[in-house]
Scaffold this active site. Structure first.
Site, PDB file in Angstrom:
ATOM      1  N   ARG A  63       3.282 -10.126   2.274  1.00  0.00           N
ATOM      2  CA  ARG A  63       3.165 -10.490   3.527  1.00  0.00           C
ATOM      3  C   ARG A  63       2.815  -9.745   4.424  1.00  0.00           C
ATOM      4  O   ARG A  63       1.731  -9.927   5.173  1.00  0.00           O
ATOM      5  CB  ARG A  63       4.657 -11.168   3.993  1.00  0.00           C
ATOM      6  N   THR A  64       3.289  -8.541   4.642  1.00  0.00           N
ATOM      7  CA  THR A  64       2.967  -7.548   5.670  1.00  0.00           C
ATOM      8  C   THR A  64       1.530  -7.174   5.647  1.00  0.00           C
ATOM      9  O   THR A  64       0.764  -7.179   6.447  1.00  0.00           O
ATOM     10  CB  THR A  64       3.939  -6.254   5.803  1.00  0.00           C
ATOM     11  N   LYS A  91      -5.067  12.660  -6.512  1.00  0.00           N
ATOM     12  CA  LYS A  91      -5.379  14.083  -6.857  1.00  0.00           C
ATOM     13  C   LYS A  91      -4.556  15.238  -6.415  1.00  0.00           C
ATOM     14  O   LYS A  91      -5.049  16.305  -6.132  1.00  0.00           O
ATOM     15  CB  LYS A  91      -6.954  14.199  -6.622  1.00  0.00           C
ATOM     16  N   ARG A 113       2.647   1.825   5.589  1.00  0.00           N
ATOM     17  CA  ARG A 113       3.927   1.442   5.098  1.00  0.00           C
ATOM     18  C   ARG A 113       4.178   2.479   4.023  1.00  0.00           C
ATOM     19  O   ARG A 113       3.232   3.000   3.237  1.00  0.00           O
ATOM     20  CB  ARG A 113       3.937   0.208   4.176  1.00  0.00           C
ATOM     21  N   HIS A 141      11.281  -1.823  10.228  1.00  0.00           N
ATOM     22  CA  HIS A 141      10.181  -2.701   9.875  1.00  0.00           C
ATOM     23  C   HIS A 141      10.117  -3.344  11.163  1.00  0.00           C
ATOM     24  O   HIS A 141      10.420  -4.690  11.207  1.00  0.00           O
ATOM     25  CB  HIS A 141      10.568  -3.506   8.880  1.00  0.00           C
TER      26      HIS A 141
HETATM   27  N1   CP Z   1       8.888  -8.938   4.374  1.00  0.00           N
HETATM   28  C1   CP Z   1       8.160  -8.203   4.095  1.00  0.00           C
HETATM   29  O1   CP Z   1       7.743  -6.969   4.452  1.00  0.00           O
HETATM   30  O2   CP Z   1       7.509  -8.413   2.811  1.00  0.00           O
HETATM   31  P1   CP Z   1       6.279  -7.761   1.974  1.00  0.00           P
HETATM   32  O3   CP Z   1       7.065  -6.675   1.456  1.00  0.00           O
HETATM   33  O4   CP Z   1       5.815  -8.669   1.139  1.00  0.00           O
HETATM   34  O5   CP Z   1       5.415  -7.125   2.907  1.00  0.00           O
END
Ligand code: CP
Length: 319
Positions: A63-64, A91, A113, A141
């Site tokens: 999603r993100t 590497k 992320r 998040h």
């Molecule tokens: N909700 C969420 O962060 O989903 P993803 O891990 O698919 O990005």
């Protein structure tokens, strides 16, 4: 300059803990205005034309990652999806070197992320472009917290109520959940009552010091809440057995149609995804009429457009 931009002067989005309620509202108001773009036949505005956004994901995402990519494209920015597994990270190149080399190519925003809490904040001190946290370890998040609050606001639109009038239960694997932390900061700053629910191994009483209630009894909480946000059990972050069996977890903390029958008639069900169907939530509930799970995904796009617009716009004004 819009009213929202007057409340937003940050080049980065690192946590919701550090935001004021005005800053959170600035993102939500901007997202509300930008959501309409995705309903047009030509789904694009020129707001970030000439800007470059890099997705730097060290953890998997459906999603993100896709949502940030589409959000940047809808704002006419150029987008690069950096694939860690085929990069020089394999590497031994450090995160700082990787980011500085990416930035040297004229990047305006890095969306990151990472499995380690605090990485986006560290990175923000090493580069001069915008840094946006797309999830750091168990810490935060922020865009998930914002899109969840946005989805709740939309559900309240015709009711005359606002976030400060409602009670939200966040249920499940709280201790490992960056979604729980970002949600509780956004919701409490906007005045909502929040109760965290889960087994004591996943939802310690000590979390009360964050200004929320804690319960280990889902059935006693559900009848009183307006929104229930079901979290994924994060097996990849569990270091020891946090509950005796999957069957027991589902029996005590799974959201089923039988449990939903004891909720308020207008209960709103959220889940950030990915779901463990049949564990924290039954398929009948996830796909049922109270579920806003796919609305959350759709709203994520508008929220990420707003975040990119505000952060890259603020950064452009600053440098
Ligand atoms: N909700 C969420 O962060 O989903 P993803 O891990 O698919 O990005």
């Amino acid at each position: 300059m819009t009213l929202a931009q007057q409340h937003w002067t940050r080049p980065h989005l690192l946590t919701l803990e550090e935001l004021t309620s005005d800053e959170i509202s600035a993102v939500l108001d901007t997202a509300r205005a930008l959501k309409e773009v995705s309903t047009r036949s030509i789904k694009k505005v020129p707001a970030l034309r000439g800007k470059v956004v890099v997705n730097l994901f060290f953890e998997d995402s459906t999603r993100t990652r896709t949502s940030f990519r589409l959000a940047a494209q809808r704002m006419s920015a150029d987008v690069v999806d950096f694939t860690v597994s085929t990069s020089s990270v394999s590497k031994g190149e450090t995160l700082a070197d990787t980011a500085r080399n990416i930035e040297a190519m004229g990047v305006d925003a890095i969306v990151i992320r990472h499995r380690s809490s605090g990485t986006p904040e560290v990175l923000s001190r090493q580069v001069s472009c915008s840094v946006i946290n797309a999830g750091d370890g168990s810490h935060e998040h922020p865009t998930q917290g914002l899109l969840d609050v946005f989805t709740i606001q939309e559900s309240l639109r015709n009711s005359g109520r606002q976030i400060s009038d409602i009670h939200v239960a966040i249920v499940g694997d709280i201790i490992h959940s960056r979604v729980a932390r970002s949600n509780l900061w956004a919701l409490t700053k906007l005045g909502a009552k929040v109760t965290l629910v889960g087994p004591s191994t996943m939802c310690p009483k000590s979390m009360e010091k964050l200004g929320v209630a804690v319960s280990h009894d889902l059935d006693s909480v559900l009848p009183h809440v307006n929104v229930v946000n079901m979290l994924r059990v994060q097996f990849e972050r569990l270091t020891s057995a946090a509950f005796p069996s999957l069957r027991e977890y589902h029996h005590l903390f799974g959201l089923t149609e039988a449990r939903l029958a004891h909720c308020k008639p207008d209960i709103l069900v959220l889940h950030p995804g990915p779901m463990n169907r049949g564990l924290e939530i039954s398929s009948a509930v996830a796909d049922g009429p109270k579920s806003a799970i796919l609305q959350q995904v759709a709203n994520g796009l508008a929220v990420r457009m707003a975040v990119l617009y505000l952060c890259v716009g603020a950064a452009a004004a600053q440098y």
